[in-house]
Design an enzyme around this catalytic site. Sequence first.
Site, PDB file in Angstrom:
ATOM      1  N   ARG A   1       0.850  -1.195   0.000  1.00 46.50           N
ATOM      2  CA  ARG A   1       0.000   0.000   0.000  1.00 46.50           C
ATOM      3  C   ARG A   1       0.887   1.248   0.000  1.00 46.50           C
ATOM      4  NH1 ARG A   1      -2.436   3.615   3.678  1.00 46.50           N
ATOM      5  NH2 ARG A   1      -4.643   4.074   3.255  1.00 46.50           N
TER       6      ARG A   1
ATOM      7  N   SER B   1     -11.578  -2.605   2.976  1.00 50.27           N
ATOM      8  CA  SER B   1     -11.478  -1.782   4.185  1.00 50.27           C
ATOM      9  C   SER B   1     -12.876  -1.330   4.590  1.00 50.27           C
ATOM     10  CB  SER B   1     -10.603  -0.555   3.924  1.00 50.27           C
ATOM     11  OG  SER B   1      -9.278  -0.929   3.620  1.00 50.27           O
TER      12      SER B   1
ATOM     13  N   LYS C   1      -6.088   7.339  11.165  1.00 49.59           N
ATOM     14  CA  LYS C   1      -7.460   6.993  10.796  1.00 49.59           C
ATOM     15  C   LYS C   1      -8.474   7.993  11.343  1.00 49.59           C
ATOM     16  CE  LYS C   1      -6.418   3.160   8.642  1.00 49.59           C
ATOM     17  NZ  LYS C   1      -6.649   3.001   7.193  1.00 49.59           N
TER      18      LYS C   1
END
Length: 216
Positions: free
Chosen positions: A44, A113, A142
């Site tokens: 990622r 996700s 996040k």
Amino acid sequence: MNVNPSFRNALYLITDRHQVPEGKTLLEVIEQALIGGVRLIQLREKDLTAAELWPLAQNLRALTNRFSAKLFVNDRIDVALACDADGIHLGGHSLPIATTRKLIGRDRLIGVSTHSLSEALIATEQGADFITFGPILNTPSKSEYGPPLGYGMIEQACQETPLPVLALGGIKNEHIEPIMSRGASGISLISGIISSIDPQSAARQLTQLVQQSSTQ
């Protein structure tokens, strides 16, 4: 729950080369993590172009093959197919699951996700093979997804979806037992291994904690 063996008591390591300690390379850190027991890797690196990502994906594919580990590529279906990855990981701005399935076939896995129970259930209905679910705990990376979901919410998600659920977000060693005891299939993380000065030891310790804490 009939969990895919690859996701039972699993550590799902997500790459971020910007968090690699000075003097190390991402490939060196991933190799040490694999030696330490990690068997699921997600590539990622969202700021790289396909041309830049491709050689890294090739090297990671060769490395994960050495350890019989699975490689997933975040979002980039073209790169995933080109390097013969085991699957693709989709986010909120990715292609739909059904479209992705047509492109990658039935033999590769699709991870998604999710950041709420409704998202987890939608991913289940649309044909995902596994999900990451979070943030469970507070983490700056996040914060855009709102307040932490907490232990209760991951327990509910694990009860309501048959998919492997990998908890994500702000997870330290002391959080693993309460998360795994609530039904999670495993833990997904970045900095706990990628940022470590000793990624092999960090991976080994985390792997042991996940396996010891499992109720599955």
